[in-house]
Design a protein around this motif. Sequence first.
Motif, mmCIF file in Angstrom:
data_model
loop_
_atom_site.group_PDB
_atom_site.id
_atom_site.type_symbol
_atom_site.label_atom_id
_atom_site.label_comp_id
_atom_site.label_asym_id
_atom_site.label_seq_id
_atom_site.Cartn_x
_atom_site.Cartn_y
_atom_site.Cartn_z
ATOM 1 N N THR A 10 0.861 -1.176 0.000
ATOM 2 C CA THR A 10 0.000 0.000 0.000
ATOM 3 C C THR A 10 0.898 1.227 0.000
ATOM 4 O O THR A 10 1.559 1.526 1.002
ATOM 5 N N VAL A 55 6.726 4.688 6.871
ATOM 6 C CA VAL A 55 6.035 3.413 6.989
ATOM 7 C C VAL A 55 5.220 3.506 8.272
ATOM 8 O O VAL A 55 5.790 3.635 9.358
ATOM 9 N N GLU A 56 3.896 3.523 8.101
ATOM 10 C CA GLU A 56 2.989 3.709 9.242
ATOM 11 C C GLU A 56 3.339 4.995 9.993
ATOM 12 O O GLU A 56 3.273 5.048 11.218
ATOM 13 N N SER A 65 15.555 -1.138 3.518
ATOM 14 C CA SER A 65 14.353 -1.903 3.845
ATOM 15 C C SER A 65 14.007 -2.857 2.710
ATOM 16 O O SER A 65 13.919 -2.438 1.552
ATOM 17 N N THR A 69 9.125 -7.278 3.337
ATOM 18 C CA THR A 69 8.804 -7.224 4.766
ATOM 19 C C THR A 69 7.681 -6.243 5.079
ATOM 20 O O THR A 69 7.303 -6.106 6.237
ATOM 21 N N LEU A 70 7.128 -5.587 4.061
ATOM 22 C CA LEU A 70 6.202 -4.482 4.305
ATOM 23 C C LEU A 70 4.761 -4.654 3.824
ATOM 24 O O LEU A 70 4.009 -3.678 3.827
ATOM 25 N N GLY A 72 0.885 -4.922 3.831
ATOM 26 C CA GLY A 72 -0.101 -4.569 4.842
ATOM 27 C C GLY A 72 0.222 -3.317 5.637
ATOM 28 O O GLY A 72 -0.552 -2.899 6.482
ATOM 29 N N ARG A 73 1.358 -2.709 5.370
ATOM 30 C CA ARG A 73 1.747 -1.492 6.089
ATOM 31 C C ARG A 73 1.625 -0.301 5.144
ATOM 32 O O ARG A 73 1.931 -0.395 3.965
ATOM 33 N N ALA A 74 1.167 0.818 5.670
ATOM 34 C CA ALA A 74 0.976 2.020 4.861
ATOM 35 C C ALA A 74 2.323 2.701 4.618
ATOM 36 O O ALA A 74 3.008 3.087 5.562
ATOM 37 N N ILE A 75 2.674 2.846 3.345
ATOM 38 C CA ILE A 75 3.924 3.483 2.937
ATOM 39 C C ILE A 75 3.576 4.812 2.281
ATOM 40 O O ILE A 75 2.725 4.874 1.394
#
Length: 156
Positions: A10, A55-56, A65, A69-70, A72-75
């Motif tokens: 995302t 990131v979040e 990064s 690994t990311l 589902g996390r808001a970028i």
Amino acid sequence: MSDTVSISLTINGAEHALTLSPERTLLDVLREDVRATGTRRGCDEGSCGACTVLVEGVPVLSCLSLAVTLPGRAITTIEGVRNGPELHPVQQALVRHGAVQCGFCMSGIVLAAKALLEQNPSPSVDEVRQALGSNVCRCSGYTRVVEAIASVGGRP
């Protein structure tokens, strides 16, 4: 065993379905796959801050990064901070204070400042300097940059 992984990231509120090699950095994915080229490639070793994204809501060096690994996390990249045609208040302040020179480092600085102001709406000059400690600007002496960011929070 497969040498690629399918994930969904995302980025700036939009879902991106991607098939990636697990060793791809977020910086590479942003620039090459998503075309979010406002995220700059500087040192590729995490010491300049030009590749900073949120990131979040937390500043992260995208060159260090791994994208896999990311999910589902808001970028958030620099392309995601504008509100329609309006610049973000940090961007407006940087322009108003004449703090932008070549602009290469500014996307990382804007995102670091945005994160700071969301956590501390009225930071001191020392708090602004500390928040920008991972961002290298080779054109300025940082004075106008720090003043601009502090002004967004209501400090002179």
